[in-house]
Scaffold this active site. Structure first.
Site, PDB file in Angstrom:
ATOM      1  CG  HIS A  52      12.009 104.597 -29.008  1.00 25.07           C
ATOM      2  ND1 HIS A  52      13.162 104.123 -29.582  1.00 25.07           N
ATOM      3  CD2 HIS A  52      11.138 103.553 -29.003  1.00 25.07           C
ATOM      4  CE1 HIS A  52      12.990 102.848 -29.923  1.00 25.07           C
ATOM      5  NE2 HIS A  52      11.766 102.475 -29.574  1.00 25.07           N
ATOM      6  CG  HIS A  54       9.148 101.038 -27.387  1.00 22.95           C
ATOM      7  ND1 HIS A  54       9.037 101.026 -28.754  1.00 22.95           N
ATOM      8  CD2 HIS A  54       7.942 101.463 -26.902  1.00 22.95           C
ATOM      9  CE1 HIS A  54       7.810 101.429 -29.094  1.00 22.95           C
ATOM     10  NE2 HIS A  54       7.138 101.702 -27.992  1.00 22.95           N
ATOM     11  CG  ASP A  56      13.145  96.987 -27.606  1.00 22.91           C
ATOM     12  OD1 ASP A  56      12.238  97.797 -27.329  1.00 22.91           O
ATOM     13  OD2 ASP A  56      13.567  96.838 -28.777  1.00 22.91           O
ATOM     14  CG  HIS A  57      15.059 100.833 -27.862  1.00 26.62           C
ATOM     15  ND1 HIS A  57      15.722 101.106 -29.018  1.00 26.62           N
ATOM     16  CD2 HIS A  57      14.079  99.944 -28.181  1.00 26.62           C
ATOM     17  CE1 HIS A  57      15.165 100.424 -30.014  1.00 26.62           C
ATOM     18  NE2 HIS A  57      14.170  99.698 -29.532  1.00 26.62           N
ATOM     19  CG  HIS A 108       8.817 103.095 -33.243  1.00 28.94           C
ATOM     20  ND1 HIS A 108       8.258 101.892 -33.614  1.00 28.94           N
ATOM     21  CD2 HIS A 108       9.533 102.841 -32.113  1.00 28.94           C
ATOM     22  CE1 HIS A 108       8.633 100.951 -32.751  1.00 28.94           C
ATOM     23  NE2 HIS A 108       9.395 101.502 -31.829  1.00 28.94           N
ATOM     24  CG  ASP A 130      12.965 100.445 -32.585  1.00 32.18           C
ATOM     25  OD1 ASP A 130      14.124 100.065 -32.827  1.00 32.18           O
ATOM     26  OD2 ASP A 130      12.256  99.952 -31.687  1.00 32.18           O
ATOM     27  CG  HIS A 168      15.045  96.071 -33.619  1.00 31.93           C
ATOM     28  ND1 HIS A 168      14.846  95.094 -32.673  1.00 31.93           N
ATOM     29  CD2 HIS A 168      14.529  97.208 -33.102  1.00 31.93           C
ATOM     30  CE1 HIS A 168      14.221  95.620 -31.623  1.00 31.93           C
ATOM     31  NE2 HIS A 168      14.014  96.898 -31.853  1.00 31.93           N
TER      32      HIS A 168
HETATM   33 FE    FE Z   1      12.970  98.313 -30.457  1.00 34.17          FE
HETATM   34 ZN    ZN Z   2      10.694 100.644 -30.247  1.00 31.95          ZN
END
Ligand code: FE
Ligand code: ZN
Length: 256
Positions: A52, A54, A56-57, A108, A130, A168
């Site tokens: 996805h 975001h 942090d990915h 999410h 996530d 995570h």
């Molecule tokens: Fe994340």
């Molecule tokens: Zn995420």
């Protein structure tokens, strides 16, 4: 095949799978940990799988693609660093001689996908970003409770032995909430003790597996009488499957 969680930021894992020659990584929010691992294991990056949009990915995707020429796979509809091969439900990502089926799991984010391989050295493997965490699930940033419940139902239908690689290390805080929901679930108490021991020595609690998650994860257990009863203590109006799931997610959001 070796499966390795590369820690990134405070609690992300960038999953790496390699066969001693080639590697794939999932959701590289940073390039540096991946570049270091490629050198350490002496392997060449072949593919990047993204679940996805975001940061942090995704923030390491472009640097890794430029440094290695790896093929990037990602969801159909999300805003992503281009170029990439976009995949919809039922399509596949190919790497290391393996086929990964794409499962669309909105909730999410609106276009979140997961990657499932039926056989990695004899066991099924799921990269779920996530969406599903050990003993928990992702927050509903872009999707509805009904969408997330359907997405988790889709994942829960995978085989017991499926190794669950989420993005995570949230297991301990998820377990704190799970224990508040189901204080008499012995499988949950046993898992909480084992997870605490792992984290006390900085070891990952992942991968988890689907059999365990069906036994301990309240978000896969929202139709169980004990979970429904506990949720109704938080929101007495929760009755049907979707409203119970929605209340469970809201309860977790404010739980400390
Ligand atoms: Fe994340
Ligand atoms: Zn995420």
């Amino acid at each position: 095949m070796k499966l390795i969680p590369l820690p990134a930021f405070t609690d992300n894992y960038i999953w790496m799978l390699h066969d001693g020659h080639h590697a794939l990584v999932v959701d590289p929010g940073a390039a540096q940990p991946v570049l270091e691992a490629l050198t350490r294991f002496g392997v060449q990056l072949e593919a990047i799988l993204v679940t996805h949009h975001h940061p942090d990915h995704t923030a390491g995707v472009e640097a890794l693609r430029l440094a290695t020429g790896a093929t990037v796979y990602g969801p159909q509809q999300e805003l992503m660093p281009e170029p990439l091969t976009r995949l919809a439900q039922g399509e596949q990502a190919h790497s290391l001689g393996l086929h990964f089926d794409v499962l669309e799991v909105p909730g999410h984010t609106a276009g979140h996908i997961a990657y499932y391989c039926a056989n990695v050295d004899g066991a099924p493997l799921l990269f779920c970003g996530d969406t599903l965490f050990s003993a928990g699930c992702g927050r509903l940033f872009e999707g509805s409770p009904a969408q997330m419940l359907a997405s988790l139902d889709k994942l829960a239908a995978l085989p017991d032995a499926t190794q669950i690689c989420c993005a995570h290390e949230y297991t301990l805080s998820n377990l704190k909430f799970a224990c508040a929901v189901e204080s008499r679930n012995t499988a949950l108490m046993d898992y909480a003790a084992a997870a605490q021991q792992l984290r006390a020595t900085q070891q990952p609690t992942l991968p988890s597996n689907m059999l365990l998650e069906r036994q301990v994860n309240p978000f896969l257990r929202s139709r169980e009488p004990e979970v429904i009863h506990a949720v109704q203590g938080f929101d007495a109006s929760a009755r049907d499957a979707v409203s119970v799931f929605a209340a469970l997610r809201r309860w977790k959001n404010e739980f400390r």
